[in-house]
Design a protein around this motif. Structure first.
Motif, mmCIF file in Angstrom:
data_model
loop_
_atom_site.group_PDB
_atom_site.id
_atom_site.type_symbol
_atom_site.label_atom_id
_atom_site.label_comp_id
_atom_site.label_asym_id
_atom_site.label_seq_id
_atom_site.Cartn_x
_atom_site.Cartn_y
_atom_site.Cartn_z
ATOM 1 N N UNK A 35 -4.671 18.111 9.266
ATOM 2 C CA UNK A 35 -4.096 16.900 9.850
ATOM 3 C C UNK A 35 -2.864 17.261 10.660
ATOM 4 N N UNK A 36 -2.838 16.804 11.910
ATOM 5 C CA UNK A 36 -1.653 16.899 12.759
ATOM 6 C C UNK A 36 -1.224 15.462 13.032
ATOM 7 N N UNK A 37 -0.051 15.088 12.547
ATOM 8 C CA UNK A 37 0.329 13.678 12.547
ATOM 9 C C UNK A 37 1.781 13.492 12.957
ATOM 10 N N UNK A 38 2.096 12.262 13.306
ATOM 11 C CA UNK A 38 3.469 11.922 13.684
ATOM 12 C C UNK A 38 4.373 11.968 12.458
ATOM 13 N N UNK A 39 5.598 12.366 12.693
ATOM 14 C CA UNK A 39 6.586 12.455 11.618
ATOM 15 C C UNK A 39 7.229 11.086 11.440
ATOM 16 N N UNK A 40 6.523 10.216 10.710
ATOM 17 C CA UNK A 40 6.985 8.858 10.432
ATOM 18 C C UNK A 40 6.952 8.644 8.918
ATOM 19 N N UNK A 41 7.643 7.614 8.400
ATOM 20 C CA UNK A 41 7.739 7.455 6.948
ATOM 21 C C UNK A 41 6.402 7.422 6.219
ATOM 22 N N UNK A 42 5.401 6.711 6.746
ATOM 23 C CA UNK A 42 4.122 6.615 6.034
ATOM 24 C C UNK A 42 3.459 7.975 5.888
ATOM 25 N N UNK B 276 2.535 9.889 2.425
ATOM 26 C CA UNK B 276 1.134 10.012 2.053
ATOM 27 C C UNK B 276 0.569 11.412 2.271
ATOM 28 N N UNK B 277 0.995 12.080 3.330
ATOM 29 C CA UNK B 277 0.447 13.397 3.671
ATOM 30 C C UNK B 277 1.595 14.352 4.013
ATOM 31 N N UNK C 196 0.786 -1.230 0.000
ATOM 32 C CA UNK C 196 0.000 0.000 0.000
ATOM 33 C C UNK C 196 0.821 1.285 0.000
ATOM 34 N N UNK C 197 2.136 1.178 0.127
ATOM 35 C CA UNK C 197 2.978 2.384 0.174
ATOM 36 C C UNK C 197 4.414 2.017 -0.182
ATOM 37 N N UNK C 198 5.183 3.030 -0.532
ATOM 38 C CA UNK C 198 6.610 2.801 -0.789
ATOM 39 C C UNK C 198 7.320 2.376 0.488
ATOM 40 N N UNK C 199 6.845 2.882 1.617
ATOM 41 C CA UNK C 199 7.443 2.495 2.900
ATOM 42 C C UNK C 199 7.266 0.995 3.144
ATOM 43 N N UNK C 200 6.045 0.481 2.927
ATOM 44 C CA UNK C 200 5.835 -0.957 3.104
ATOM 45 C C UNK C 200 6.665 -1.754 2.112
ATOM 46 N N UNK C 201 6.790 -1.246 0.895
ATOM 47 C CA UNK C 201 7.624 -1.925 -0.107
ATOM 48 C C UNK C 201 9.077 -2.006 0.358
#
Length: 417
Positions: free
Chosen positions: A354-361, A365-366, A204-209
């Motif tokens: 959106x306020x989100x964690x700074x993680x690869x996904x 994506x956002x 589902x994402x480049x990170x998962x790949x």
């Protein structure tokens, strides 16, 4: 010429009586509807039984799909609201601080009960579902089911059937501390079997790949083609409904479990209450109770500072969820790790900040959201306080679509006309 495709319905059949879907459930339903809609394609639903696949009655399965779509999409005012939902709406619409929080009753799942599940299985066994598998060109497995034992994929490969597997994440392998004991070993076996025996793996994402390719390299497995294709969104999350409340609130959507970092978020909310007093915003947590939720439950049930500020609900249909998102000051997503954060993408598509964690996904994506280190308490407090005092603007966002997703998957899997 009609093409025959096998679709592994194991996960969906275990979700027939659920009131609302998880992210993986949404993907399984979307794939089932896509395959069933293809012209000149005969879809045979199958499920695992004793390490082999058996056929599920197609007409019965189609009715199940229609029932799940209707229930999961729903309509906020097309059904009777539960007592907790009515209390939640009243709390969010009130002018002052609510007397108490609206909290669901853990750890039960309102949309699922042993009695209901038993009825589903009795209905399934009454169907003529144990049949010989038809000659097929492809097998799709998008729910992580039927992958624990290599026998199923090996038998399909030996028959020359192209096996397309969707891997949602490697979190039980890379972050076992966030999962139930034994989940890491089980998921590792699923991934190993897929890498060794699948014809193609969709992620589902480049990170998962990246995580999957790295795992294959560590295990010295020659991986099949791995296609990173972003998931699509349901139409409900593409048009923002009208929603307004007199008091600002923030929304989190996702299972209440350790990797969602909600104990940290509630600690932040307690600090907001200390700083802002009656001006502190409310927080709504939408999701079922999952693994290692004790710290969150302690906050919700025992913290006087959070009483009336933090609410929890579950089993909401998409229409209700979209309405809650539209009325929120922002969606908050402080997760420690994600493969694909569907609620974050849904909120961005609705034009909700959106306020989100700074993680690869999230960076993938956002990338234009407000991204903060998932352990930076002061950064989260500052961002939430600022968003409470001055409504933030959502960043421009192009929503991924299921149409594009399936077009790409069909092209890669050799199903395009």
């Amino acid at each position: 010429m009609t093409r025959s495709i096998l679709f592994d319905a194991s996960r969906l059949l275990s979700r027939v009586e659920r009131a609302a879907p998880t992210g993986v459930d949404r993907v399984c339903l979307a794939y089932a509807e896509w395959l069933l809609s293809l012209p000149d394609v005969r879809v045979t639903p199958v499920r695992a039984r004793h390490n082999r696949l058996v056929v599920v009655d197609e007409a019965w399965f189609r009715r199940c799909i229609q029932t799940m779509r209707s229930r999961w999409t729903g309509g906020f005012f097309e059904r009777s609201l539960t007592e907790d939902e009515m209390r939640l709406m009243a709390a969010l619409g009130g002018d002052g601080k609510a007397a108490e929080s609206v909290i669901g009753k853990p750890p039960t799942e309102p949309g699922k009960s042993p009695g209901r599940r038993a009825r589903v299985w009795r209905r399934l066994f009454r169907s003529q579902w144990i049949q010989k598998l038809p000659e097929s060109s492809h097998y799709f497995n998008v729910g992580h089911t039927s992958l624990d034992d290599p026998a199923i994929l090996a038998a399909l490969r030996d028959k020359g059937i192209e096996c397309v597997v969707l891997i949602h994440d490697l979190i039980p392998i890379t972050h076992p501390e966030f999962c139930r004991p034994g989940d890491g070993d089980r998921h590792r076996q699923r991934v190993v079997n897929s890498l060794n025996l699948a014809s193609r793996i969709v992620v589902n994402s480049r990170y998962t790949a990246h995580e999957l390719s790295s795992f294959a390299a560590r295990e010295a497995i020659a991986a099949p083609p791995i296609d990173a294709v972003h998931l699509g969104l349901e139409p409900t999350f593409l048009t923002r409904p009208t929603a307004a409340t007199s008091r600002p609130y923030f929304l989190h959507v996702g299972t209440i479990e350790a990797r969602k970092n909600l104990a940290f978020l509630l600690t932040v909310w307690r600090r907001l209450q200390e700083k802002m007093g009656d001006a502190a915003p409310q927080l709504v947590l939408v999701g079922r109770y999952g693994w290692e939720n004790e710290a969150v439950l302690d906050h919700l049930e025992r913290s006087p500072a959070l009483r009336g500020l933090v609410h929890q609900a579950s089993d909401l249909p998409d229409s209700a969820l979209a309405t809650l998102m539209a009325g929120a000051r922002a969606l908050v997503a402080p997760s420690s790790v994600e493969g694909f954060d569907l609620p974050a993408v849904e909120a961005s598509a609705l034009g909700v900040p959106l306020i989100a964690s700074d993680i690869p996904a999230h960076r993938e994506l956002t990338p234009d959201a407000r991204l903060i280190d998932p352990l930076d308490g002061l950064g989260w407090i500052d961002a939430l306080e600022a968003a409470t005092l001055q409504p933030p603007r959502a960043s421009p966002f192009t929503a991924p679509s299921w149409e594009d997703h399936f077009a790409e998957v069909a092209r890669r899997a050799g199903l395009s006309a």
